[in-house]
Design an enzyme around this catalytic site. Sequence first.
Site, mmCIF file in Angstrom:
data_model
loop_
_atom_site.group_PDB
_atom_site.id
_atom_site.type_symbol
_atom_site.label_atom_id
_atom_site.label_comp_id
_atom_site.label_asym_id
_atom_site.label_seq_id
_atom_site.Cartn_x
_atom_site.Cartn_y
_atom_site.Cartn_z
ATOM 1 N N ILE B 470 0.839 -1.201 0.000
ATOM 2 C CA ILE B 470 0.000 0.000 0.000
ATOM 3 C C ILE B 470 0.875 1.252 0.000
ATOM 4 C CG2 ILE B 470 -1.882 -1.220 1.144
ATOM 5 C CD1 ILE B 470 -1.081 0.147 3.774
ATOM 6 N N GLY B 471 2.095 1.061 -0.486
ATOM 7 C CA GLY B 471 3.058 2.157 -0.476
ATOM 8 C C GLY B 471 4.162 1.882 0.524
ATOM 9 N N THR B 472 3.998 0.772 1.214
ATOM 10 C CA THR B 472 4.892 0.389 2.298
ATOM 11 C C THR B 472 6.195 -0.205 1.802
ATOM 12 O OG1 THR B 472 3.375 -1.474 2.255
ATOM 13 C CG2 THR B 472 3.179 0.029 4.085
ATOM 14 N N ARG B 617 16.022 -5.126 12.123
ATOM 15 C CA ARG B 617 16.730 -5.039 10.848
ATOM 16 C C ARG B 617 15.896 -4.238 9.846
ATOM 17 N NH1 ARG B 617 20.237 -8.441 8.412
ATOM 18 N NH2 ARG B 617 19.747 -10.196 9.775
ATOM 19 N N LYS B 622 15.955 2.576 2.197
ATOM 20 C CA LYS B 622 15.286 3.685 1.521
ATOM 21 C C LYS B 622 13.774 3.674 1.807
ATOM 22 C CE LYS B 622 16.648 4.689 -2.724
ATOM 23 N NZ LYS B 622 16.767 5.000 -4.183
ATOM 24 N N GLN B 627 8.906 5.476 5.084
ATOM 25 C CA GLN B 627 7.825 5.255 6.044
ATOM 26 C C GLN B 627 7.986 6.177 7.248
ATOM 27 O OE1 GLN B 627 5.185 2.515 5.961
ATOM 28 N NE2 GLN B 627 5.688 3.298 3.956
ATOM 29 N N LYS B 690 11.450 -5.713 12.745
ATOM 30 C CA LYS B 690 10.177 -5.341 13.347
ATOM 31 C C LYS B 690 9.401 -4.519 12.308
ATOM 32 C CE LYS B 690 12.505 -4.014 17.262
ATOM 33 N NZ LYS B 690 12.843 -3.811 18.698
ATOM 34 N N GLY B 691 8.415 -3.749 12.762
ATOM 35 C CA GLY B 691 7.603 -2.972 11.825
ATOM 36 C C GLY B 691 8.078 -1.533 11.750
ATOM 37 N N GLU B 694 4.264 2.588 11.148
ATOM 38 C CA GLU B 694 3.492 3.444 12.034
ATOM 39 C C GLU B 694 4.336 4.210 13.052
ATOM 40 O OE1 GLU B 694 -0.571 0.868 12.354
ATOM 41 O OE2 GLU B 694 1.200 -0.016 13.217
#
Lengths: 171, 733
Positions: B470-472, B617, B622, B627, B690-691, B694
């Site tokens: 979604i652009g991620t 990691r 880029k 994000q 990890k993420g 957000e």
Amino acid sequence: MPQTNRSLTINGDTYEFSGDPRTSLLDFLRRDCGLTGTKKGCDHGQCGSCTVIVNGQRINSCLSLAVMHDGDAITTIEGLGTPDDLSPLQAAFVKHDAYQCGYCTPGQICSAQAMLEEAKAGWPSFVSDDLDGEVKLTREEISERMSGNICRCAAYSNIVEAILETMEAGE
Amino acid sequence: MTTRSMDAPDTRNLLDHTAQGVIGKPLDRPDGPAKVTGRATYAAEHDIPNCAEGVLVLASISKGEVLGFDEEEVLALPGVIAVISDERMIARSAQGGANEAPVQKVRNVEYFGQPIALVVAETGPQAQHAAERLKVRYRVEDRDNVAINPDEAKAEPHKEPTIQGDIDHAMKEAAHAVDLTYTTQGQVSAAMEMHASIAEWDGHTLTAHSSLQMLNYNINELADALDLEPERVRLISRYVGGGFGSKLGIAAELVAASVAAIELGRPVRVVMTRRQVFECVIRRSETEQRLRLGTDADGRLTAFGHEARVSNLPGEKFAEPVTQASKFLYAGHNRKLAINLARIHRVTAGSVRAPGEAVGMQALEAAMDELANAVGIDPVELRLRNIPERHPTMDIPYSSRKLAECLHVAAERFGWDGSDRRPAQRREGDWWIGTGMASAARVHNLANAQARVTLQADGTAIVASDMTDIGTGTYTVLRQIAAEMLGLDPENVLVRLGDTDFPPGPGSGGSHGAASTGSAVQLACETIRDRLVERLGCKPDELTLKDGFATCGNRRAAYPDLLQGADIEEIGKFEVGKIKGQYSTAMYGAFFTEVAVNAWSGETRVRRMTGAFGIGRALNEKTALSQCIGGMAWGIGQALTEQLMFDRRDGHIVNPDLAEYHVPVNLDVPDLDAVLVEERDPAASPLQAKGVGELGICGAGGAICNAIYHATGVRVRDFPITPDKLIAQLPDV
Ligand code: FES
Ligand code: FES
């Protein structure tokens, strides 16, 4: 229904328009011409996703009716480059990651393309110190001149970066 | 298929021991050329022959019942095909991960803007015109019986609160304490691509192109709504023009298009208008947050209270999890964390980018700044002193946590001087200048996922998953993982996403997509490596894969020679397993910012902003940084401009468009400076990742609030901090 035959030149090709006179230029491009690169983000002139270049000037194609463009020369994102042959701005957008979801991107690029010409022609902006004379496209000038194109992914810093690089390479 | 469950930290750290050397590299996105040339095809843009156009009709009352429609009048208009108000259509969006249809009774109106019908015509303008002309007959519920505003409803506790020690007593005993109430207004995702679907029905299977984030759940939601088996539904979302939570669950346009396609026997496209996206998809709840923070003489927290009041429609299980990061971020033995939920009749509240932390951290970090001032220490030092050794209530260890490093790195880059925090000391012409900082924190999520990897006989590879980008950057990072594991030039890896015909994963939401589906890709590649070892007849640890060659001892073979015309195809099935709950795992970071506040108008401009982030990691530096800066810009919007305004009389949104709901534009955002702190988190995922989607928003708005206080001496506790809230209190020039 009134006669609405119109002839438009889009990316160098001729298209005839004779449809429902309520059709916006944006819907004509997306639906009738199959040129879906131009995006719809609001349909009300609030986001800039639908920016195309008409006779050298950027406009929001959602705010314009197809019938108003008889004889006009229109450039859309498809007319600027192809995946195998990117325009300098398009290549810079990829290099600087000046997009994420990509939905605002065609509008950003068309807008930037025409904006660079506006600056060359000496058009001042809200942040210009001087209303006459040469325009120096600083970061702030570019940001202001690109503020009609919303990017909800907020790639703004990278968009400015990509435009700066394209501009410097072209000098 | 290879299944592996993550039951303990994965310390093999595979991706640091492979030879290709592409993991983490800032490679360009493979989907870039298509996106910048307008060739990427989003949901509404598929060229489907004989496609009819549908436009949703939304309720213009806040509560009541649709008695009927005067459909004859619009059916007589040119091109109009049908007016559909069917019991299968949905009245609300599905919550993220719902996996079942949301409330469906479209004729039973529960909020202003609820979808009640679909008008279908040959062309878009015809359908739009007819939808606007359609007269609806209602029975309207008496306003006195309907709670529309949060203050008209009693808030009930949502889930068990966290209560530990005695916070009231600890607050009384504290050497320094603050007891503050912060409020935030409602927000929306406002993804640039409006919700859109094209549905086709062949008499047996429903196929839809739709703009969605989590196909694995969405397929069940749609199947449930239509009363079809999921096997008879296929969803395709190859390009998604942003989601930010609003496309986690299915929305009304997808089901309406599907019902119409089934009823009319021809494809139907439904695209929401921007106004409809505001009115009927998802809002982030407004919040009222009480923060009680008490410390000893040295600024060590002894009391930590965070109680929030949020709202949602009756029947919805979701309550904005405002206290999510408060559970683990800072110390303080005496704790009370609670969420209270008021049931009101406004559009569904659900997940908007970083549900919980986005607003919870914003208020907490502003309150921490007030606490630092009360204690009289550098706010950075206050945070450093309150990093707990173990999770304050669960008493479990933290996995890798880079909060202190991020605070140091970002402070250094920014040039932070926390020694003198007296406000309203610096003015440049008409502008008050100030600086502020905040921590960033966002809980790490991980989910079960499958992915298929095919090493083809020609030495190229294909990755397939129902995961979305979604652009991620999913196309980019999955390609890099496969290239790294299989020793391939990334150019030789094709990633195919966004189709429920591919193996299922959790989708894009909660920042868990890359770590979860990426782990499944890695697992499939591990199995392919095992197959290569078998063919080469060597030991697994002797195998080196690089640039399309397999090397084992003194044997070196190009893949086409090794594979002899036969592909190797493997599905990796990654399961979260017993690792869940063993550690407190989260992403951390820090924000530093400088603002200028106009001494006359109260307008705030963000002049500089630096963020440092620890995300485990980084799979692609880029896209990860993109994000981060995207999140930071959202923080600017949250802090200064974004707010849904509801009419108190009927709950309709007064500013349902991008002219009146102000998302940041280019000039609102300075040249953002984001940096990643090197990290590997073996408890987070087998990738040590990890993420990242957000984290950049979680706390950013708090830093701006703190900078405004430092600039002007005015503490505004009601976000967004618009000029009207500042102007009367600004110091004299
Ligand atoms: S679609 Fe034209 S400005 Fe938004
Ligand atoms: S790239 Fe997603 S809106 Fe700009």
